[in-house]
Enzyme design. Structure first.
Site, short mmCIF file in Angstrom:
data_model
loop_
_atom_site.label_atom_id
_atom_site.label_comp_id
_atom_site.label_asym_id
_atom_site.label_seq_id
_atom_site.Cartn_x
_atom_site.Cartn_y
_atom_site.Cartn_z
CD1 TRP A 21 71.51 55.89 14.67
CD2 TRP A 21 70.78 57.48 16.00
NE1 TRP A 21 70.36 56.44 14.24
CE2 TRP A 21 69.99 57.32 14.91
CE3 TRP A 21 70.54 58.58 17.03
CZ2 TRP A 21 68.76 58.23 14.73
CZ3 TRP A 21 69.65 59.45 16.80
CH2 TRP A 21 68.68 59.32 15.70
CG ASP A 53 72.39 52.59 23.42
OD1 ASP A 53 71.43 51.89 23.92
OD2 ASP A 53 71.89 52.97 22.04
CE1 TYR A 58 69.57 53.43 16.58
CE2 TYR A 58 71.34 52.82 18.19
CZ TYR A 58 70.02 53.49 17.90
OH TYR A 58 69.45 53.90 19.03
CG HIS A 121 64.37 51.23 19.14
ND1 HIS A 121 65.22 51.17 18.29
CD2 HIS A 121 64.70 52.56 19.60
CE1 HIS A 121 65.98 52.33 18.00
NE2 HIS A 121 65.63 53.05 18.80
CB SER A 153 64.51 52.81 24.05
OG SER A 153 64.92 54.28 23.63
#
Length: 311
Positions: A21, A53, A58, A121, A153
């Site tokens: 991230w 990940d 991001y 997401h 997620s």
């Protein structure tokens, strides 16, 4: 570094993965230089970390781009997990017709022809019930070889239950840490269905590094925390620090607590510099005792279960 199976996918992943991230992401975190980001990825690989990940949003796509650049010539050494629903322009759109183009754009940025896994997401709850065609699209992409596995997620046991019951998800990424233990109610069901678990936000967005106090001021994404939430977090830190072994950091304790659950395949702390990366990865060196893990469970049950901290 130790490795675990990612559910039924046949993929082996490092116990501690790399949360990307922060890579090239000045929007949500303090930014880092591109060369520094690439060096972090290379060092992670050298230390035995193979799970990365990321997501399209991001750093406005910069995380994926930097990861792709860093993995050029080393793709076979890495397991890449990306997502769908939060887009590079910082918009939310879960239209199933956009999944294919989003995956194609992720593949382009990552300089690869397949993703090891793709996750919806934090999608709206109704998608998790299987009434839409999202998982049909993902299954098609899997059959075509664009992705090896898929899932979502999420943040709660209820969401995990819906996914496991209604979809063919092989992978679930879930928020779980010392301060947020509610999702563990669904861990057993995930194991019964051989669903791989990726644990996100394992350090409570850095709070479990032990570097902050109730008077800390945040200008990044953590500015969402209220003064009351900061005070409650601060009150619990001394209790946790008393559990540390000689030479053990709070970060290592927090990650080892999560890895105590064999249902967990990998945990993905963020990394802003080399020192953080090494500390995170070293959590795989030792295990937490059963007694200490049970004590941490008790802290949550007594102090937080009825009055949860906000994320």
């Amino acid at each position: 570094m130790k490795y675990r199976q990612l559910g039924s996918t046949g993929i082996k992943v490092s116990e501690v993965g790399f949360g990307a991230w922060q890579l090239g992401n000045a929007r949500d975190w303090e930014g880092m230089e591109n060369n520094q980001a690439i060096k972090l990825v290379h060092e992670a690989l050298e230390q035995g970390c193979n799970f990365f990940d990321t997501a399209p949003n991001y750093g406005g796509g910069n995380s994926e781009s930097l990861l792709g650049k860093a993995l050029t010539g080393r793709r076979s050494e890495a397991v890449i997990n990306s997502k769908f629903g939060h887009h590079p322009d910082n918009t939310l759109n879960f239209d199933s017709q956009k999944i294919r183009s989003s995956v194609e754009n992720s593949l382009r940025r990552l300089k690869t022809d397949y993703l090891d896994s793709i996750l919806l997401h934090n999608p709206p709850f109704e998608i998790l019930t299987g009434v839409t065609d999202h998982f049909d699209v993902l299954e098609s992409l899997k059959q075509e070889g664009k992705i090896r596995a898929y899932g979502a997620s999420v943040d709660s046991a209820r969401e995990m239950d819906e996914l496991i019951r209604n979809t063919g998800s092989q992978v679930i990424e879930v928020m779980f840490n010392i301060f947020h233990q509610e999702p563990r109610k669904a861990f057993k069901k995930a194991a019964e269905k051989n669903v791989g678990l990726i644990v996100k936000v394992p350090l409570d967005s850095g709070w479990l590094s032990g570097k902050y106090g109730e008077n800390s001021i945040f200008t990044d994404i953590r500015s969402r925390w209220s003064r009351e939430q900061l005070k409650k977090r601060a009150e619990l830190l001394p209790v946790l620090k008393e559990m540390l072994e000689p030479g053990e950091s709070l970060v290592q304790l927090a990650l080892r607590y999560i890895l105590n659950y064999q249902e967990v395949s990998t945990v993905i702390p963020g990394n802003k510099n080399l020192e953080q990366l090494i500390e995170n990865l070293s959590a795989s060196d030792k295990s937490i005792s059963v007694e200490k893990a049970e004590k941490i469970e008790e802290i949550w049950e007594q102090k937080l279960q009825a009055d949860p901290l906000g994320w």
